[in-house]
Write an enzyme that holds these catalytic residues in place. Structure first.
Site, PDB file in Angstrom:
ATOM      1  N   HIS A   1      -7.509  -8.091  -2.451  1.00 48.16           N
ATOM      2  CA  HIS A   1      -8.821  -7.451  -2.252  1.00 48.16           C
ATOM      3  C   HIS A   1      -8.755  -5.977  -2.607  1.00 48.16           C
ATOM      4  CE1 HIS A   1      -6.619  -6.794   1.505  1.00 48.16           C
ATOM      5  NE2 HIS A   1      -7.257  -5.644   1.559  1.00 48.16           N
TER       6      HIS A   1
ATOM      7  N   TYR B   1       0.832  -1.203   0.000  1.00 48.28           N
ATOM      8  CA  TYR B   1       0.000   0.000   0.000  1.00 48.28           C
ATOM      9  C   TYR B   1       0.866   1.251   0.000  1.00 48.28           C
ATOM     10  CZ  TYR B   1      -4.377  -2.380   1.290  1.00 48.28           C
ATOM     11  OH  TYR B   1      -5.500  -3.157   1.306  1.00 48.28           O
TER      12      TYR B   1
ATOM     13  N   ARG C   1      -3.524 -11.637   3.874  1.00 49.96           N
ATOM     14  CA  ARG C   1      -4.805 -11.210   3.315  1.00 49.96           C
ATOM     15  C   ARG C   1      -4.913 -11.684   1.871  1.00 49.96           C
ATOM     16  NH1 ARG C   1      -8.137  -7.507   4.423  1.00 49.96           N
ATOM     17  NH2 ARG C   1      -9.469  -9.251   3.918  1.00 49.96           N
TER      18      ARG C   1
ATOM     19  N   HIS D   1     -10.753  -2.459  -1.343  1.00 44.73           N
ATOM     20  CA  HIS D   1     -11.676  -1.879  -0.366  1.00 44.73           C
ATOM     21  C   HIS D   1     -12.700  -1.005  -1.097  1.00 44.73           C
ATOM     22  CE1 HIS D   1      -9.283  -2.890   3.294  1.00 44.73           C
ATOM     23  NE2 HIS D   1      -8.268  -2.841   2.441  1.00 44.73           N
TER      24      HIS D   1
HETATM   25 FE   LIG Z   1      -6.469  -4.047   2.700  1.00 45.90          FE
END
Ligand SMILES: [Fe+2]
Lengths: 204, 261
Positions: free
Chosen positions: B179, B127, B176, B181
Protein backbone atom coordinates in the site's frame (compact mmCIF):
# COMPACT_ATOMS: atom_id res chain seq x y z
CA UNK A 1 -33.07 16.75 -11.23
CA UNK A 2 -31.71 14.16 -8.81
CA UNK A 3 -28.02 14.41 -8.28
CA UNK A 4 -25.95 11.40 -7.36
CA UNK A 5 -23.10 12.30 -5.11
CA UNK A 6 -19.87 10.42 -5.32
CA UNK A 7 -18.87 8.68 -2.14
CA UNK A 8 -15.96 10.13 -0.17
CA UNK A 9 -12.96 7.79 -0.35
CA UNK A 10 -12.81 5.86 2.92
CA UNK A 11 -10.27 6.98 5.48
CA UNK A 12 -7.48 4.67 6.63
CA UNK A 13 -5.16 5.04 9.57
CA UNK A 14 -2.05 7.15 9.04
CA UNK A 15 -0.17 4.31 10.78
CA UNK A 16 2.99 4.37 12.89
CA UNK A 17 5.21 5.67 10.10
CA UNK A 18 3.11 8.74 9.30
CA UNK A 19 6.17 10.92 9.91
CA UNK A 20 7.85 9.73 6.73
CA UNK A 21 5.20 11.50 4.70
CA UNK A 22 4.19 14.39 6.93
CA UNK A 23 7.21 15.22 9.12
CA UNK A 24 10.15 13.48 7.40
CA UNK A 25 12.77 14.89 9.78
CA UNK A 26 11.03 13.16 12.72
CA UNK A 27 11.29 9.81 10.91
CA UNK A 28 15.02 10.37 10.46
CA UNK A 29 14.82 11.43 6.82
CA UNK A 30 16.49 14.50 5.45
CA UNK A 31 14.61 17.70 6.20
CA UNK A 32 12.93 19.12 3.11
CA UNK A 33 12.23 22.75 2.34
CA UNK A 34 9.22 24.28 4.12
CA UNK A 35 9.44 21.65 6.80
CA UNK A 36 9.60 23.58 10.09
CA UNK A 37 5.87 23.48 10.34
CA UNK A 38 5.64 23.58 14.12
CA UNK A 39 6.55 27.25 13.70
CA UNK A 40 3.16 28.58 12.61
CA UNK A 41 3.78 32.32 12.79
CA UNK A 42 6.77 34.56 12.09
CA UNK A 43 7.85 37.85 13.65
CA UNK A 44 5.68 39.94 11.29
CA UNK A 45 2.46 38.14 12.21
CA UNK A 46 -0.22 40.12 14.07
CA UNK A 47 -0.89 38.76 17.54
CA UNK A 48 0.74 37.79 20.81
CA UNK A 49 3.53 35.25 20.32
CA UNK A 50 2.75 32.09 22.29
CA UNK A 51 3.80 28.49 22.65
CA UNK A 52 1.11 25.83 22.48
CA UNK A 53 2.06 22.64 24.34
CA UNK A 54 -0.05 19.52 23.96
CA UNK A 55 0.31 16.19 25.72
CA UNK A 56 -1.48 13.24 24.12
CA UNK A 57 -2.62 10.24 26.17
CA UNK A 58 -4.25 6.97 25.22
CA UNK A 59 -6.97 5.19 27.18
CA UNK A 60 -4.43 3.23 29.21
CA UNK A 61 -2.71 6.40 30.40
CA UNK A 62 0.28 5.89 28.11
CA UNK A 63 1.63 8.84 26.11
CA UNK A 64 0.87 8.76 22.39
CA UNK A 65 4.37 9.01 21.00
CA UNK A 66 3.75 8.38 17.31
CA UNK A 67 1.06 10.89 16.29
CA UNK A 68 1.20 13.87 13.99
CA UNK A 69 -0.77 16.87 15.23
CA UNK A 70 -1.98 19.53 12.81
CA UNK A 71 -3.21 22.99 13.73
CA UNK A 72 -5.21 25.51 11.72
CA UNK A 73 -5.82 29.00 13.00
CA UNK A 74 -6.44 32.66 12.27
CA UNK A 75 -3.91 35.39 12.98
CA UNK A 76 -4.16 37.79 15.91
CA UNK A 77 -6.79 39.82 14.09
CA UNK A 78 -8.99 36.79 13.40
CA UNK A 79 -8.10 36.48 9.71
CA UNK A 80 -7.70 33.17 7.91
CA UNK A 81 -5.22 32.73 5.07
CA UNK A 82 -7.86 31.40 2.70
CA UNK A 83 -9.89 32.76 -0.25
CA UNK A 84 -13.12 32.64 1.78
CA UNK A 85 -11.78 35.25 4.16
CA UNK A 86 -12.08 38.71 2.55
CA UNK A 87 -9.28 40.03 4.80
CA UNK A 88 -6.91 37.27 3.78
CA UNK A 89 -4.73 39.61 1.73
CA UNK A 90 -4.05 41.79 4.80
CA UNK A 91 -2.27 38.94 6.61
CA UNK A 92 1.49 39.19 7.12
CA UNK A 93 3.46 37.11 4.63
CA UNK A 94 5.05 34.96 7.34
CA UNK A 95 1.71 33.54 8.48
CA UNK A 96 -0.11 30.67 6.77
CA UNK A 97 -2.00 29.55 9.86
CA UNK A 98 -1.19 25.88 9.36
CA UNK A 99 1.16 23.85 11.52
CA UNK A 100 2.20 20.29 12.01
CA UNK A 101 4.21 18.63 14.78
CA UNK A 102 5.60 15.27 15.85
CA UNK A 103 6.91 14.42 19.30
CA UNK A 104 10.43 13.08 19.94
CA UNK A 105 8.85 9.60 19.44
CA UNK A 106 9.42 8.87 23.17
CA UNK A 107 6.94 11.24 24.80
CA UNK A 108 3.46 12.46 23.98
CA UNK A 109 4.61 16.10 23.98
CA UNK A 110 3.84 18.23 20.90
CA UNK A 111 4.68 21.92 20.76
CA UNK A 112 3.89 24.78 18.38
CA UNK A 113 5.27 28.30 18.18
CA UNK A 114 2.52 30.60 17.02
CA UNK A 115 0.40 33.63 17.89
CA UNK A 116 -2.77 33.67 19.88
CA UNK A 117 -5.54 33.91 17.29
CA UNK A 118 -8.12 36.68 17.30
CA UNK A 119 -11.86 36.12 17.39
CA UNK A 120 -13.36 34.72 14.20
CA UNK A 121 -16.88 35.26 12.94
CA UNK A 122 -19.30 32.36 12.99
CA UNK A 123 -21.66 31.77 10.06
CA UNK A 124 -24.39 33.72 11.86
CA UNK A 125 -22.13 36.76 12.02
CA UNK A 126 -21.42 36.38 15.75
CA UNK A 127 -17.87 36.20 17.00
CA UNK A 128 -16.45 32.98 18.36
CA UNK A 129 -13.90 32.89 21.17
CA UNK A 130 -10.27 32.61 20.03
CA UNK A 131 -9.44 29.02 19.23
CA UNK A 132 -7.08 26.80 17.26
CA UNK A 133 -8.47 23.84 15.31
CA UNK A 134 -6.64 20.61 15.97
CA UNK A 135 -6.40 17.34 14.02
CA UNK A 136 -4.71 14.18 15.29
CA UNK A 137 -3.45 11.42 13.02
CA UNK A 138 -1.91 8.23 14.41
CA UNK A 139 -1.71 4.48 14.46
CA UNK A 140 -4.94 3.12 15.93
CA UNK A 141 -6.98 6.04 14.61
CA UNK A 142 -8.93 4.91 11.55
CA UNK A 143 -10.16 8.45 10.97
CA UNK A 144 -8.53 11.60 12.25
CA UNK A 145 -9.68 13.10 15.55
CA UNK A 146 -10.77 16.74 15.45
CA UNK A 147 -11.09 19.14 18.33
CA UNK A 148 -10.33 22.77 19.24
CA UNK A 149 -8.05 24.46 21.72
CA UNK A 150 -9.50 27.46 23.57
CA UNK A 151 -7.65 29.75 25.98
CA UNK A 152 -8.35 29.82 29.72
CA UNK A 153 -7.87 33.58 30.08
CA UNK A 154 -10.53 34.51 27.49
CA UNK A 155 -13.75 35.97 28.86
CA UNK A 156 -15.36 35.40 25.45
CA UNK A 157 -15.30 31.63 26.08
CA UNK A 158 -18.62 32.19 27.86
CA UNK A 159 -20.30 33.27 24.64
CA UNK A 160 -18.65 30.81 22.27
CA UNK A 161 -21.26 28.82 20.30
CA UNK A 162 -19.20 25.62 20.13
CA UNK A 163 -18.23 25.57 23.81
CA UNK A 164 -21.90 26.22 24.59
CA UNK A 165 -22.75 22.88 22.93
CA UNK A 166 -20.50 21.02 25.38
CA UNK A 167 -21.75 19.99 28.84
CA UNK A 168 -19.92 22.27 31.33
CA UNK A 169 -17.82 19.54 33.02
CA UNK A 170 -16.28 18.55 29.68
CA UNK A 171 -15.53 22.09 28.43
CA UNK A 172 -12.23 22.15 30.28
CA UNK A 173 -10.97 19.31 28.06
CA UNK A 174 -10.71 21.93 25.30
CA UNK A 175 -9.35 24.86 27.32
CA UNK A 176 -5.59 25.35 27.55
CA UNK A 177 -4.10 26.83 30.74
CA UNK A 178 -1.76 29.78 30.52
CA UNK A 179 1.71 29.64 32.06
CA UNK A 180 3.59 32.94 32.32
CA UNK A 181 7.03 33.61 33.70
CA UNK A 182 10.14 33.79 31.62
CA UNK A 183 10.09 33.79 27.86
CA UNK A 184 7.13 33.28 25.60
CA UNK A 185 3.75 32.82 27.31
CA UNK A 186 2.76 29.17 27.05
CA UNK A 187 -0.61 27.48 26.85
CA UNK A 188 -0.81 23.80 27.78
CA UNK A 189 -3.50 21.21 27.25
CA UNK A 190 -3.75 17.47 27.82
CA UNK A 191 -5.61 15.51 25.15
CA UNK A 192 -7.08 12.21 26.31
CA UNK A 193 -8.49 9.69 23.84
CA UNK A 194 -10.52 7.96 26.55
CA UNK A 195 -11.23 7.95 30.27
CA UNK A 196 -12.77 10.43 32.71
CA UNK A 197 -10.88 13.31 31.09
CA UNK A 198 -11.71 12.25 27.52
CA UNK A 199 -11.37 15.22 25.17
CA UNK A 200 -14.43 16.40 23.28
CA UNK A 201 -13.88 15.34 19.66
CA UNK A 202 -15.96 16.66 16.79
CA UNK A 203 -17.88 15.40 13.85
CA UNK A 204 -17.12 18.39 11.63
CA UNK B 1 -12.57 30.51 -14.10
CA UNK B 2 -9.59 30.89 -11.80
CA UNK B 3 -8.53 28.09 -9.51
CA UNK B 4 -10.46 29.37 -6.49
CA UNK B 5 -13.50 30.92 -8.17
CA UNK B 6 -15.85 28.37 -6.66
CA UNK B 7 -14.55 29.44 -3.28
CA UNK B 8 -14.10 33.13 -3.70
CA UNK B 9 -16.27 35.26 -1.52
CA UNK B 10 -16.27 38.99 -1.39
CA UNK B 11 -18.26 41.48 0.60
CA UNK B 12 -18.43 42.94 4.07
CA UNK B 13 -18.56 40.43 6.90
CA UNK B 14 -21.65 42.13 8.24
CA UNK B 15 -23.67 41.52 5.07
CA UNK B 16 -26.27 38.96 6.03
CA UNK B 17 -26.79 37.64 2.52
CA UNK B 18 -23.11 36.87 2.31
CA UNK B 19 -23.24 35.09 5.65
CA UNK B 20 -26.00 32.89 4.27
CA UNK B 21 -24.01 32.24 1.14
CA UNK B 22 -21.10 31.13 3.19
CA UNK B 23 -23.35 28.79 5.12
CA UNK B 24 -24.53 27.31 1.84
CA UNK B 25 -20.91 26.51 1.12
CA UNK B 26 -20.82 24.00 3.95
CA UNK B 27 -19.55 20.56 3.01
CA UNK B 28 -21.62 17.41 2.79
CA UNK B 29 -21.77 15.65 6.12
CA UNK B 30 -19.14 12.97 6.49
CA UNK B 31 -20.89 9.60 6.10
CA UNK B 32 -19.15 7.99 9.02
CA UNK B 33 -20.93 4.67 8.54
CA UNK B 34 -19.05 4.32 5.23
CA UNK B 35 -15.69 4.96 6.91
CA UNK B 36 -13.90 2.49 9.17
CA UNK B 37 -15.28 2.43 12.70
CA UNK B 38 -13.03 4.19 15.22
CA UNK B 39 -13.12 1.10 17.40
CA UNK B 40 -12.36 -2.03 15.37
CA UNK B 41 -11.23 -5.00 17.50
CA UNK B 42 -9.46 -6.70 14.56
CA UNK B 43 -7.09 -3.73 14.59
CA UNK B 44 -5.70 -3.88 18.11
CA UNK B 45 -4.28 -0.36 18.32
CA UNK B 46 -7.77 1.12 18.08
CA UNK B 47 -8.70 -0.32 21.48
CA UNK B 48 -6.89 2.32 23.56
CA UNK B 49 -7.13 5.15 21.04
CA UNK B 50 -10.74 5.21 19.84
CA UNK B 51 -12.79 7.80 21.76
CA UNK B 52 -15.57 6.25 23.84
CA UNK B 53 -17.86 9.28 23.99
CA UNK B 54 -20.06 10.22 21.05
CA UNK B 55 -18.52 12.80 18.75
CA UNK B 56 -19.96 16.30 19.04
CA UNK B 57 -21.53 17.42 15.76
CA UNK B 58 -20.54 21.03 15.25
CA UNK B 59 -21.70 23.46 12.58
CA UNK B 60 -19.11 24.28 9.94
CA UNK B 61 -17.88 27.73 10.83
CA UNK B 62 -15.20 29.79 9.11
CA UNK B 63 -12.71 27.62 11.01
CA UNK B 64 -13.90 24.49 9.19
CA UNK B 65 -14.72 26.07 5.82
CA UNK B 66 -11.19 27.37 5.45
CA UNK B 67 -7.92 25.47 5.40
CA UNK B 68 -4.32 25.82 4.32
CA UNK B 69 -3.68 26.73 0.70
CA UNK B 70 -0.63 25.17 -0.94
CA UNK B 71 0.95 25.73 -4.28
CA UNK B 72 3.80 24.72 -6.51
CA UNK B 73 6.11 27.02 -4.54
CA UNK B 74 5.85 24.61 -1.64
CA UNK B 75 7.45 21.84 -3.64
CA UNK B 76 11.06 20.99 -4.30
CA UNK B 77 12.34 19.33 -7.49
CA UNK B 78 11.66 15.55 -7.54
CA UNK B 79 9.23 15.67 -4.64
CA UNK B 80 6.87 13.79 -6.97
CA UNK B 81 9.48 11.23 -8.02
CA UNK B 82 10.37 8.68 -5.36
CA UNK B 83 12.48 6.79 -7.89
CA UNK B 84 14.81 9.78 -7.86
CA UNK B 85 14.39 11.68 -4.60
CA UNK B 86 16.07 9.14 -2.33
CA UNK B 87 18.95 8.24 -4.62
CA UNK B 88 22.47 8.30 -3.18
CA UNK B 89 24.56 6.27 -5.61
CA UNK B 90 22.19 4.46 -7.96
CA UNK B 91 18.68 3.41 -8.85
CA UNK B 92 16.40 2.00 -6.12
CA UNK B 93 15.57 -1.70 -6.27
CA UNK B 94 12.12 -2.90 -7.27
CA UNK B 95 9.31 -2.53 -9.77
CA UNK B 96 9.24 0.95 -11.21
CA UNK B 97 5.68 2.30 -11.29
CA UNK B 98 3.65 5.40 -11.99
CA UNK B 99 0.74 6.22 -9.70
CA UNK B 100 -1.65 8.78 -11.07
CA UNK B 101 -5.26 9.85 -10.91
CA UNK B 102 -7.62 12.65 -10.14
CA UNK B 103 -8.71 14.28 -6.92
CA UNK B 104 -12.44 15.04 -7.14
CA UNK B 105 -15.12 16.38 -4.87
CA UNK B 106 -18.37 14.50 -4.37
CA UNK B 107 -19.93 16.49 -7.20
CA UNK B 108 -17.33 15.07 -9.58
CA UNK B 109 -15.43 18.34 -9.95
CA UNK B 110 -11.66 18.08 -10.15
CA UNK B 111 -9.96 19.81 -7.22
CA UNK B 112 -7.11 22.01 -8.40
CA UNK B 113 -4.08 23.01 -6.34
CA UNK B 114 -4.54 20.39 -3.67
CA UNK B 115 -1.52 19.06 -1.83
CA UNK B 116 -1.14 15.27 -2.12
CA UNK B 117 1.46 13.71 0.18
CA UNK B 118 2.47 10.06 -0.01
CA UNK B 119 4.69 7.70 1.97
CA UNK B 120 5.45 4.02 1.68
CA UNK B 121 7.75 1.08 2.37
CA UNK B 122 10.44 0.03 -0.11
CA UNK B 123 10.22 -2.99 -2.43
CA UNK B 124 11.05 -5.32 0.48
CA UNK B 125 8.32 -3.91 2.73
CA UNK B 126 10.72 -1.90 4.89
CA UNK B 127 10.02 1.69 5.93
CA UNK B 128 12.77 4.23 6.41
CA UNK B 129 11.76 5.26 9.93
CA UNK B 130 13.49 5.41 13.33
CA UNK B 131 10.88 3.14 14.94
CA UNK B 132 10.92 0.48 12.21
CA UNK B 133 12.82 -2.78 12.86
CA UNK B 134 11.56 -5.26 10.23
CA UNK B 135 14.46 -7.44 9.09
CA UNK B 136 14.00 -6.65 5.40
CA UNK B 137 16.83 -4.28 4.47
CA UNK B 138 16.68 -0.58 3.78
CA UNK B 139 17.37 0.40 0.21
CA UNK B 140 20.14 3.02 0.32
CA UNK B 141 18.59 4.67 -2.74
CA UNK B 142 14.99 4.83 -1.61
CA UNK B 143 13.35 7.22 0.89
CA UNK B 144 9.65 6.58 0.42
CA UNK B 145 8.40 10.14 0.83
CA UNK B 146 6.73 12.18 -1.90
CA UNK B 147 4.32 15.00 -2.55
CA UNK B 148 2.76 16.95 -5.38
CA UNK B 149 0.04 19.49 -6.06
CA UNK B 150 -2.89 18.71 -8.37
CA UNK B 151 -3.15 20.55 -11.68
CA UNK B 152 -6.07 22.75 -12.77
CA UNK B 153 -8.24 19.67 -13.46
CA UNK B 154 -7.36 17.88 -10.23
CA UNK B 155 -4.85 15.46 -11.76
CA UNK B 156 -1.82 14.23 -9.85
CA UNK B 157 1.09 12.01 -10.84
CA UNK B 158 3.95 10.24 -9.00
CA UNK B 159 6.74 7.87 -9.92
CA UNK B 160 7.84 5.36 -7.34
CA UNK B 161 8.85 1.76 -6.57
CA UNK B 162 6.05 -0.70 -5.91
CA UNK B 163 6.09 -1.26 -2.12
CA UNK B 164 6.32 -4.74 -0.63
CA UNK B 165 3.95 -6.37 1.85
CA UNK B 166 5.16 -6.39 5.45
CA UNK B 167 4.35 -8.08 8.77
CA UNK B 168 3.08 -5.97 11.66
CA UNK B 169 2.42 -6.31 15.35
CA UNK B 170 -1.28 -6.84 15.61
CA UNK B 171 -2.25 -10.45 16.07
CA UNK B 172 0.11 -13.32 15.30
CA UNK B 173 0.96 -13.52 11.59
CA UNK B 174 -0.65 -10.20 10.57
CA UNK B 175 0.53 -8.84 7.22
CA UNK B 176 -0.28 -5.62 5.44
CA UNK B 177 -1.06 -5.74 1.73
CA UNK B 178 1.23 -3.58 -0.38
CA UNK B 179 0.00 0.00 0.00
CA UNK B 180 0.86 3.66 -0.36
CA UNK B 181 -0.33 6.12 2.28
CA UNK B 182 -2.08 9.20 0.85
CA UNK B 183 -2.70 12.51 2.65
CA UNK B 184 -4.98 15.12 1.05
CA UNK B 185 -6.17 18.59 2.01
CA UNK B 186 -8.86 19.74 -0.40
CA UNK B 187 -10.20 23.28 -0.10
CA UNK B 188 -11.01 23.31 3.64
CA UNK B 189 -10.17 21.93 7.06
CA UNK B 190 -13.40 19.90 6.70
CA UNK B 191 -12.16 18.08 3.59
CA UNK B 192 -8.90 16.77 5.09
CA UNK B 193 -8.43 13.05 4.49
CA UNK B 194 -5.77 10.41 4.97
CA UNK B 195 -6.22 7.06 3.29
CA UNK B 196 -4.22 4.19 1.77
CA UNK B 197 -4.00 2.95 -1.79
CA UNK B 198 -3.89 -0.79 -2.50
CA UNK B 199 -2.98 -2.69 -5.66
CA UNK B 200 -5.46 -4.60 -7.80
CA UNK B 201 -5.22 -8.35 -7.34
CA UNK B 202 -3.28 -8.40 -4.04
CA UNK B 203 -4.50 -11.49 -2.10
CA UNK B 204 -3.65 -9.82 1.23
CA UNK B 205 -6.31 -7.12 0.75
CA UNK B 206 -9.33 -9.21 1.84
CA UNK B 207 -7.60 -10.53 4.97
CA UNK B 208 -6.22 -7.22 6.28
CA UNK B 209 -8.05 -5.91 9.38
CA UNK B 210 -7.20 -2.29 8.55
CA UNK B 211 -8.81 -2.73 5.14
CA UNK B 212 -11.70 -4.67 6.64
CA UNK B 213 -12.48 -1.89 9.08
CA UNK B 214 -14.11 -0.32 6.00
CA UNK B 215 -17.61 -1.77 6.09
CA UNK B 216 -18.27 -2.72 2.48
CA UNK B 217 -16.64 -3.99 -0.67
CA UNK B 218 -17.40 -0.82 -2.63
CA UNK B 219 -15.31 1.12 -0.10
CA UNK B 220 -12.42 -1.32 -0.44
CA UNK B 221 -12.65 -1.16 -4.23
CA UNK B 222 -12.50 2.65 -4.02
CA UNK B 223 -9.11 2.32 -2.30
CA UNK B 224 -7.75 -0.19 -4.81
CA UNK B 225 -5.74 1.13 -7.74
CA UNK B 226 -6.19 -0.52 -11.13
CA UNK B 227 -3.44 -1.28 -13.57
CA UNK B 228 -3.63 1.39 -16.28
CA UNK B 229 -1.50 0.26 -19.17
CA UNK B 230 -2.49 3.35 -21.20
CA UNK B 231 -0.35 5.43 -18.85
CA UNK B 232 2.70 3.15 -18.83
CA UNK B 233 6.05 4.51 -19.85
CA UNK B 234 7.14 1.81 -22.36
CA UNK B 235 10.32 -0.03 -21.36
CA UNK B 236 10.35 1.84 -18.05
CA UNK B 237 7.28 1.96 -15.74
CA UNK B 238 3.92 0.26 -15.28
CA UNK B 239 1.11 2.62 -14.28
CA UNK B 240 -1.67 2.38 -11.70
CA UNK B 241 -4.65 4.68 -11.51
CA UNK B 242 -6.13 5.85 -8.22
CA UNK B 243 -8.87 8.50 -8.08
CA UNK B 244 -9.70 10.06 -4.74
CA UNK B 245 -12.99 11.69 -3.74
CA UNK B 246 -13.07 14.38 -1.05
CA UNK B 247 -16.16 15.86 0.58
CA UNK B 248 -18.02 18.20 -1.73
CA UNK B 249 -19.91 21.41 -1.04
CA UNK B 250 -23.64 21.11 -0.39
CA UNK B 251 -24.26 23.73 -3.00
CA UNK B 252 -22.13 24.73 -5.93
CA UNK B 253 -21.79 28.39 -6.79
CA UNK B 254 -20.97 29.37 -10.30
CA UNK B 255 -20.60 33.06 -11.02
CA UNK B 256 -22.61 33.79 -7.90
CA UNK B 257 -25.58 31.67 -8.92
CA UNK B 258 -26.37 28.46 -7.11
CA UNK B 259 -26.06 25.54 -9.47
CA UNK B 260 -27.75 22.17 -9.07
CA UNK B 261 -28.41 20.41 -5.78
FE1 LIG C 1 1.93 1.40 6.00
Amino acid sequence: MPVTLLRETPSQTAGPYVHIGLVPSAAGLQTRTQENLHVVAGPQTEGEAIKLELNLWDGGGAPIVDAVVEVWQADGKGRYRHPLDPRSSEIASDFRGFGRAASDLKSGYYVFETVKPGRVENIDGKLMAPHISLTLFARGMNLQLNTRVYFADEASNDEDPILAMVPPPRRRTMIAERKDGGGTPTYTLDIHCQGPKETVFFDV
Amino acid sequence: MNEHSHLSWAGPLTDRRNAQERYARAYQPRERHLHPAADFPGYKSTIARAPKQALLSIPQTMSELTGPVFGHNDLAPHDDDMIVNGQVDGEPIGERIIVHGRVLDQNGRGLPNTLVEVWQANAGGRYRHKLEDYLAPLDPNFGGCGRCVTDEDGNYHFRTIRPGAYPWRNYRNSWRPAHIHFSLFGPAFATRLITQMYFEGDPLIPICPIVNAVPDKAGVDAMTALLDTTANTPHDCLAYRFDIVLRGPRQIFFENRPEGL
